[in-house]
Design an enzyme around this catalytic site. Sequence first.
Site, PDB file in Angstrom:
ATOM      1  N   ASP A 336       4.089   4.799   6.535  1.00 26.61           N
ATOM      2  CA  ASP A 336       5.489   4.381   6.621  1.00 26.61           C
ATOM      3  C   ASP A 336       6.238   5.121   5.507  1.00 26.61           C
ATOM      4  O   ASP A 336       5.629   5.494   4.499  1.00 26.61           O
ATOM      5  CB  ASP A 336       5.572   2.870   6.411  1.00 26.61           C
ATOM      6  CG  ASP A 336       7.005   2.392   6.218  1.00 26.61           C
ATOM      7  OD1 ASP A 336       7.843   2.723   7.062  1.00 26.61           O
ATOM      8  OD2 ASP A 336       7.263   1.722   5.203  1.00 26.61           O
ATOM      9  N   ASP A 535       4.201  -1.292   4.153  1.00 22.06           N
ATOM     10  CA  ASP A 535       4.488  -2.396   3.231  1.00 22.06           C
ATOM     11  C   ASP A 535       5.408  -3.457   3.816  1.00 22.06           C
ATOM     12  O   ASP A 535       5.561  -4.529   3.242  1.00 22.06           O
ATOM     13  CB  ASP A 535       5.121  -1.843   1.940  1.00 22.06           C
ATOM     14  CG  ASP A 535       6.538  -1.352   2.163  1.00 22.06           C
ATOM     15  OD1 ASP A 535       6.809  -0.790   3.248  1.00 22.06           O
ATOM     16  OD2 ASP A 535       7.383  -1.527   1.265  1.00 22.06           O
ATOM     17  N   ASP A 539       5.968  -3.006   9.722  1.00 19.84           N
ATOM     18  CA  ASP A 539       4.730  -2.207   9.768  1.00 19.84           C
ATOM     19  C   ASP A 539       3.536  -3.021  10.256  1.00 19.84           C
ATOM     20  O   ASP A 539       2.488  -2.440  10.581  1.00 19.84           O
ATOM     21  CB  ASP A 539       4.399  -1.655   8.371  1.00 19.84           C
ATOM     22  CG  ASP A 539       5.462  -0.706   7.857  1.00 19.84           C
ATOM     23  OD1 ASP A 539       5.974   0.085   8.668  1.00 19.84           O
ATOM     24  OD2 ASP A 539       5.784  -0.762   6.655  1.00 19.84           O
TER      25      ASP A 539
END
Length: 637
Positions: A336, A535, A539
């Site tokens: 990410d 995080d 996600d």
Amino acid sequence: MVSETKVLTKGIPKTSFLEKIKPHAELIAAGLSGVFILAGWLLDKNGQEAESIVAYLLAFVIGGFAKAKEGIEATYENKELNVEMLMIFAAIGSAIIGYWTEGAILIFIFAVSGAMETYTMNKSHKEISSLMELQPEEAVLISGGLEKLVSVSELRVGDLILIKPGERVPADGMIVKGYTNIDEAAITGESMPVSKGEQEEVFAGTVNLSGAITVNVSKESSDTLFQKIIQLVQSAQSEKSPSQLFIERFEGTYVKVVLLVVLAMFFVPHFLLGWDWHESFYRAMILLVVASPCALVASIMPATLSAISNGARHGILVKGGVHLENLSHLGAIAFDKTGTLTKGKPVVTEVIVKDGLDKDSLIWKAASIESHSNHPLAQAIVKYAKENVSKELFHPDSLEDVPGWGIKAVVNGEQWKIGKAAFVGKELTEKFADGLAKDLASQGNTLVYVEIDGELSAAIGLKDVVREETKLAIDHLKKQGIHTIMLTGDSEKTAKAIAAESHVSEYFAECLPETKVEYLKKLKDKYKNVAMVGDGINDAPALAIANVGIAMGEGSDVALETADIVLMKNDLPRISEAIRLSQRMNRIIKQNVVFSIAVIMVLISSNFFQIIDLPFGVIGHEGSTILVILNSLRLLK
């Protein structure tokens, strides 16, 4: 205060002597067994045969009790024979044919290897124990203006607690009064203390170094970050790797085969090879000892626990051996962007000011206006001004927020507008500073424009900057032959700039949570084993579908719950370390398996050709088990 402390401690039992020696019980039992073996041998040498047998029996019972109990209980529960039962049969068989010393030595060495396995388990629990010791048991509760010492378990969300200099923080919470320096090494691993004041968060287990602070408790004692760390490590010890599960399935079948071969050895050599009954029974007992897969069974679990313990000590929390084993097989890792590859917070990267205007004065006035907004871009401009302009911010004469566009203000009679391009005139922004602002945008910057009295006066470039360690981490992964991909919800232009800056091999822009899942599925088809690093809440679906989900320690609770591995220090290079640890663990497991199988084959062959005697069979077999465990313990370093 003294009386309250007495009330709290009254009735709490002191640690008894038995509780203190309990962790070392197996080792003590093995030691006592050795003493009785020595006594039995000396008595036998002096012709006191009956007394020597009593000593050997005590060695059998004391040394073999723990493993015998474990083996019988496991056999009853699983309806499956195991290694412990083979050892019991072998020891009893040795005693039946008069080899009391050898049978007792077998029990002794088996007890020592069992104690070593327990030692390995205890070492893997060390990280939990050390963390739990950092969690205070008591806290000073402020209630009705009075201070009261209470148990941490009694604290509730919303309670006010007083934390004095030198004390550990007993619960997660927000500072409502006071200013101090906090040592957060237990949580973040950073050695430098962090300065904290009102409205800043503190975590249980960290140390208050300087000032007294009053904290509003934000989480129950069972929900603190410390407790989550402990739960993560505990869950790791309950999950078994595929290799371990295979060995456990193999163990039951193997034990049955060994018992059938031992039974055949009672009769076949006597009739086919002319061995006498005593020799046949003796060789069958040796086979029972040397064919037992103790070393093979001990090849994996001690190594896995040692590796998990090592990782936990370095801020890599693995939720199970299966995930650690999978790390060494990764073909690709998807990241990410926000909060993972980048810091997750915008910072000012460039300020372009119209000729003739003073940059410091303009940014000071702009920050004074933006200080009244909670927007992340506004807060980034304020932070930049505080770091670069040594002037106190002021209050504008008037202020008007224009939602979705920007902010208007009057400063000393000047009409100010701060906001997006369309707010001040898109055509003007494109031509501003000879197109320099446009170049900043192409590099992934978000631009905020400043207009004074109808004239475009400045452009401020802001960007969610790549973490300092990101490039290093990605470069290390590439050297390990792992393909790196960035998944982000940002625009193509921003994604391209961040991908180039962070050194990732590939990127996908404008991703929604469900899009990330689709990309993960395609990556799994192409690279077979894929990890996802993230995080945020968005996600979590991708973390769940990846072969290995890796969460940043400062991430959302959902990400932490979903992930298989957590990087407590938010340190991306730790991923490369974790992969190396996984490769090292798998290498040591292979060494253990090959060595233990080779020893079993050599001992079985030696027994069949009547080369090896029972004492050497015992030493060879149990010695290989101890060597395998010692080899596994190397993973602790």
